[in-house]
Design a protein around this motif. Structure first.
Motif, mmCIF file in Angstrom:
data_model
loop_
_atom_site.group_PDB
_atom_site.id
_atom_site.type_symbol
_atom_site.label_atom_id
_atom_site.label_comp_id
_atom_site.label_asym_id
_atom_site.label_seq_id
_atom_site.Cartn_x
_atom_site.Cartn_y
_atom_site.Cartn_z
ATOM 1 N N GLU A 249 0.825 -1.202 0.000
ATOM 2 C CA GLU A 249 0.000 0.000 0.000
ATOM 3 C C GLU A 249 0.862 1.255 0.000
ATOM 4 O O GLU A 249 0.553 2.233 -0.695
ATOM 5 C CB GLU A 249 -0.924 -0.010 1.224
ATOM 6 C CG GLU A 249 -2.059 -1.027 1.125
ATOM 7 C CD GLU A 249 -2.943 -1.006 2.352
ATOM 8 O OE1 GLU A 249 -2.686 -0.155 3.237
ATOM 9 O OE2 GLU A 249 -3.874 -1.825 2.436
ATOM 10 N N ARG B 172 0.948 3.935 -3.032
ATOM 11 C CA ARG B 172 0.192 5.110 -2.594
ATOM 12 C C ARG B 172 0.404 6.299 -3.523
ATOM 13 O O ARG B 172 -0.542 7.011 -3.874
ATOM 14 C CB ARG B 172 0.599 5.469 -1.168
ATOM 15 C CG ARG B 172 -0.172 6.658 -0.580
ATOM 16 C CD ARG B 172 0.190 6.853 0.871
ATOM 17 N NE ARG B 172 -0.167 5.674 1.639
ATOM 18 C CZ ARG B 172 0.231 5.470 2.899
ATOM 19 N NH1 ARG B 172 1.007 6.359 3.498
ATOM 20 N NH2 ARG B 172 -0.133 4.389 3.552
ATOM 21 N N ASP C 205 -2.649 7.876 -5.479
ATOM 22 C CA ASP C 205 -3.044 9.250 -5.152
ATOM 23 C C ASP C 205 -3.054 10.125 -6.399
ATOM 24 O O ASP C 205 -3.934 10.985 -6.562
ATOM 25 C CB ASP C 205 -2.093 9.831 -4.105
ATOM 26 C CG ASP C 205 -2.283 9.193 -2.738
ATOM 27 O OD1 ASP C 205 -3.313 8.516 -2.549
ATOM 28 O OD2 ASP C 205 -1.397 9.348 -1.880
ATOM 29 N N LEU D 227 -6.184 9.342 -8.279
ATOM 30 C CA LEU D 227 -7.341 9.935 -7.616
ATOM 31 C C LEU D 227 -7.443 11.424 -7.918
ATOM 32 O O LEU D 227 -8.535 11.948 -8.194
ATOM 33 C CB LEU D 227 -7.257 9.698 -6.112
ATOM 34 C CG LEU D 227 -7.568 8.285 -5.606
ATOM 35 C CD1 LEU D 227 -7.396 8.211 -4.102
ATOM 36 C CD2 LEU D 227 -8.973 7.878 -5.981
ATOM 37 N N SER E 79 -7.145 -2.278 -5.545
ATOM 38 C CA SER E 79 -6.957 -1.133 -4.648
ATOM 39 C C SER E 79 -7.440 0.152 -5.291
ATOM 40 O O SER E 79 -8.089 0.987 -4.642
ATOM 41 C CB SER E 79 -5.477 -1.006 -4.265
ATOM 42 O OG SER E 79 -5.006 -2.172 -3.640
ATOM 43 N N ASP F 45 -11.294 0.231 -5.355
ATOM 44 C CA ASP F 45 -11.847 0.504 -4.027
ATOM 45 C C ASP F 45 -11.697 1.983 -3.661
ATOM 46 O O ASP F 45 -12.634 2.599 -3.122
ATOM 47 C CB ASP F 45 -11.154 -0.367 -2.979
ATOM 48 C CG ASP F 45 -11.446 -1.849 -3.168
ATOM 49 O OD1 ASP F 45 -12.444 -2.171 -3.842
ATOM 50 O OD2 ASP F 45 -10.659 -2.677 -2.664
ATOM 51 N N LEU F 46 -10.532 2.550 -3.956
ATOM 52 C CA LEU F 46 -10.316 3.960 -3.638
ATOM 53 C C LEU F 46 -11.226 4.870 -4.450
ATOM 54 O O LEU F 46 -11.757 5.862 -3.935
ATOM 55 C CB LEU F 46 -8.848 4.327 -3.886
ATOM 56 C CG LEU F 46 -7.834 3.778 -2.885
ATOM 57 C CD1 LEU F 46 -6.420 4.091 -3.327
ATOM 58 C CD2 LEU F 46 -8.084 4.350 -1.506
ATOM 59 N N GLN G 224 -14.704 4.786 -3.057
ATOM 60 C CA GLN G 224 -14.818 5.405 -1.742
ATOM 61 C C GLN G 224 -14.790 6.929 -1.815
ATOM 62 O O GLN G 224 -15.516 7.599 -1.083
ATOM 63 C CB GLN G 224 -13.695 4.923 -0.824
ATOM 64 C CG GLN G 224 -13.810 3.453 -0.425
ATOM 65 C CD GLN G 224 -12.590 2.966 0.323
ATOM 66 O OE1 GLN G 224 -11.696 3.752 0.652
ATOM 67 N NE2 GLN G 224 -12.524 1.677 0.595
ATOM 68 N N SER G 225 -13.947 7.488 -2.705
ATOM 69 C CA SER G 225 -13.701 8.927 -2.651
ATOM 70 C C SER G 225 -14.083 9.687 -3.912
ATOM 71 O O SER G 225 -14.125 10.917 -3.874
ATOM 72 C CB SER G 225 -12.223 9.188 -2.355
ATOM 73 O OG SER G 225 -11.406 8.562 -3.321
#
Length: 720
Positions: free
Chosen positions: A62, A66, A70, A73, A117, A120-121, A124-125
């Motif tokens: 992770e 990351r 990020d 995202l 991953s 899922d991110l 979620q966001s």
């Protein structure tokens, strides 16, 4: 059970429903386990240790992913903003689809974890509307469209094809289905967003354009872009571009090779419809280096791999799949094999627990300790009286084992800091004589005494040529490595390094005072070279210069430099000895590299050849057992055909092969060799032969050839 009836009848009694007993993981572990008396304890230790390794691995992965996650995202949030809120979105044309080209590398087995991953991110966001598709399930455009709609809408999607409807199960057809088109997805998305906006209390709608500025995007992830059919991908992008005004679409392309794949697959007319931004993930080699550094090169995990097993796992990584995930699975396999096959692995745990387990060892376990090669070498070095006590007194042996376990823990606690210090010094040298990666140096240390290596000796010579600033920086980094280690030996080394660094900082004034004298002693013989002289006088002067250099006193910096390198050399010789030289190293180190290679790097061709050559060991039929290694004439047809093809050359005549096969089969049937029908080819034998030859061709032992129409080419050499 019994029945009484006047009339005749048929009575059915259902058997009592007995639940099939399923074995637990512990039962599988204990089955066939050597030293079953402590197998439960070993299973618990193995499971606890693997859970800890798995947890640390997930946290580490992770952290490594990351940065790229990020960035993705931020990209999706930026794309989902309205032009009034984002300059980047305003620059994008209305017909363009924002696309993230995610270059993950050729370590394909690791991609699933990254995409999971990421998905899922995003959910979620950023947006709840995320769909992932793979090429193997999207062979045609209708299949791709169907998968996307099903995963976004979570419903059954029908296509305009009778065959598709017929192939669907009845349970699926009973549910409510929707039509497969992007128009349906647009209507569904509009209804969803309206419902969510109206259901949110206190949320005001935008009065300028009537649309909600916070509409979540619809993200479609293409996991393996290279494998997709280019035509299917092109048509899908063209269709999506027509709906971009009604549907905020966004693509994420998973690329394993190169970003140029997009240009190779899509023509300019299609790629111009995408607004692409490139994202590069961490390379798999850097990922592996971090995993080895955090999981292997640490004293926190008592389980260790010896040099050969480590080399097998790294070779599979470098030459097969570049998969860090598979490397960790290899470590898991070695861990399981060690605790299953080594009864003394009950001592492979934390220090306190290991000392308690020593006192609970059975007489059989103590006898196993006496049989260990490392313990026998230890006994040979002791006095005769001590040898007798170790061989006969179990209580004394347990006390000695406790001391040896403590020494083993101290070794690991000191080994890894010194290894990192040596790696820090060696990587500053040109051409990396001891390896660029720390795992290369670790393998050298596992194999033999590293200070006996020629590369180590040349490295120490090169370190003596470093400038003062470079050497001080390297020693400072070594001091930082030793700083957190709580060990008496490392504390002493840390104090000595600190004193040396203080002396290095005080050298400036002393060096400035000593420099003129040294220069004068070196340059003075050179002054005579300016005068007119003969060859003999020149040779004499040069010899004097050479003697002057040899007899020159070392400067304070050179003295300190030699002292620092002697300190490093003493640490290496004290703490980097191979683990095989330690007593009871078999408790912690797994050494069966052949087992790991057999499980992880399988050779199916060898297994198939062994099965065809020795069918008895696979079928366990006594009629197939032979003494001389030949194949019985009662063996399966493919085994007979395989054995006969080994006796042929590069080209095999099919008719001769068939006749030889018919002769062997006739003997198996018990026909009289003197009869006229012996070895005669009939329809049944012909059909059996054709099937055996087809199976050999499918397995890759033969192939058809155009050189001769009635021949096949052999693709193997020799026997199994």
């Amino acid at each position: 059970m019994s029945t009484s009836s006047v009339s005749k009848g048929c009575f059915v009694f259902k058997p009592s429903a007995k639940k099939k007993k399923t074995q637990s993981l512990e039962d599988y572990f204990v089955s066939g386990c050597e030293g079953a008396e402590n197998s439960e304890t070993r299973f618990r230790l193995c499971q606890d240790l693997w859970d800890k390794i798995k947890e640390n691995t997930e946290v580490l992965q992770e952290e490594l992913n990351r940065k790229i996650l990020d960035s993705l995202l931020d990209f999706t949030k930026k794309c989902s903003s309205t032009p009034s809120h984002s300059n980047w979105a305003a620059q994008m044309r209305a017909s363009e689809i924002p696309t993230a080209a995610l270059v993950l590398g050729v370590n394909v087995p690791d991609h699933d974890m990254t995409f999971q991953s990421l998905s899922d991110l995003l959910q979620q966001s950023v947006s709840p509307y995320v769909a992932s598709v793979q090429a193997k399930e999207c062979g045609a455009l209708k299949h791709l469209m169907k998968r996307v709609l099903e995963r976004l809408m979570d419903t059954v999607v029908t296509v305009d094809d009778d065959e598709e409807e017929e192939n669907e199960p009845i349970s699926t057809q009973l549910h409510k289905s929707v039509h497969c088109s992007l128009g349906t997805l647009c209507d569904w998305y509009s209804a969803k967003t309206k419902k969510s906006n109206s259901g949110t209390p206190g949320k005001k709608r935008s009065s300028s354009d009537g649309d909600d500025p916070q509409q979540p995007p619809v993200v479609i992830i293409f996991k393996d872009l290279e494998v997709f059919n280019p035509r299917v991908l092109q048509d899908f992008i063209l269709i999506c571009s027509r709906y971009i005004q009604r549907l905020p679409l966004m693509f994420i392309f998973g690329i394993a090779t190169s970003p140029s794949t997009i240009q190779n697959m899509l023509p300019h007319s299609v790629s111009s419809l995408l607004c692409i931004e490139l994202f590069q993930s961490l390379s798999c080699t850097q990922h592996l280096a971090t995993v080895i550094d955090k999981l292997i090169l640490t004293h926190h995990f008592p389980f260790k791999l010896n040099g050969k097993v480590m080399q097998v796992l790294i070779s599979i990584f470098l030459y097969h799949d570049f998969s860090v995930r598979n490397f960790i699975k290899g470590v898991q396999l070695a861990l399981l094999e060690h605790f299953h096959s080594q009864p003394l692995s009950v001592l492979c745990c934390r220090k306190k627990e290991a000392l308690l387990n020593v006192m609970q060892l059975s007489p059989g376990d103590l006898e196993r300790i006496r049989q260990l090669p490392s313990f026998q070498r230890y006994v040979e070095k002791q006095e005769p009286e001590e040898q007798e006590n170790l061989s006969t007194d179990d209580t004394h042996l347990k006390e000695v084992c406790k001391t040896l376990i403590k020494d083993l823990r101290k070794y690991h606690k000191n080994y890894y800091p010194v290894l990192r210090c040596l790696h820090t010094l060696a990587t500053s040298l040109p051409r990396y004589p001891l390896g660029k990666q720390i795992r290369e140096l670790h393998l050298i240390c596992l194999e033999k005494n590293v200070w006996e290596n020629e590369d180590y000796q040349s490295s120490m010579k090169l370190l003596k040529m470093l400038a003062k600033d470079e050497l001080i920086n390297l020693l400072q980094r070594c001091l930082e490595i030793l700083q957190p280690v709580k060990s008496k030996q490392m504390e002493d080394a840390r104090v000595q390094l600190e004193e040396l660094l203080v002396k290095f900082k005080q050298l400036d004034t002393a060096a400035a005072e000593a420099q003129p004298c040294v220069e004068e002693s070196i340059i003075s013989p050179v002054k005579n070279l300016g005068k007119k002289t003969d060859l003999f006088q020149l040779q004499k002067t040069l010899l004097e210069m050479n003697e002057t250099r040899r007899s020159k006193k070392l400067s304070p910096f050179e003295l300190l430099r030699n002292e620092a390198l002697e300190l490093i050399d003493s640490l290496v010789k004290s703490h980097l000895s191979p683990p095989e030289s330690l007593t009871l190293n078999e408790v912690c180190y797994y050494s069966s590299s052949a087992t790991v290679r057999r499980h992880l790097n399988a050779t199916p061709r060898t297994s198939i050849q062994a099965a065809l050559s020795s069918p008895y060991y696979y079928l366990q039929n006594t009629s197939l057992k032979t003494e001389d290694g030949s194949v019985s004439n009662a063996a399966p047809d493919i085994c007979i055909a395989y054995k006969l093809h080994l006796e042929c050359g590069r080209l095999i005549n099919l008719y001769d092969w068939l006749e030889a096969y018919a002769t062997v089969v006739s003997a198996a049937e018990g026909n009289n060799p003197d009869s006229d029908n012996f070895g005669k080819v009939d329809e049944v034998k012909h059909a059996r032969f054709i099937r055996a030859v087809s199976e050999l061709e499918f397995l890759g032992f033969i192939k058809s050839t155009k050189q001769k129409t009635d021949h096949v080419a052999r693709l193997t050499w020799g026997g199994c």
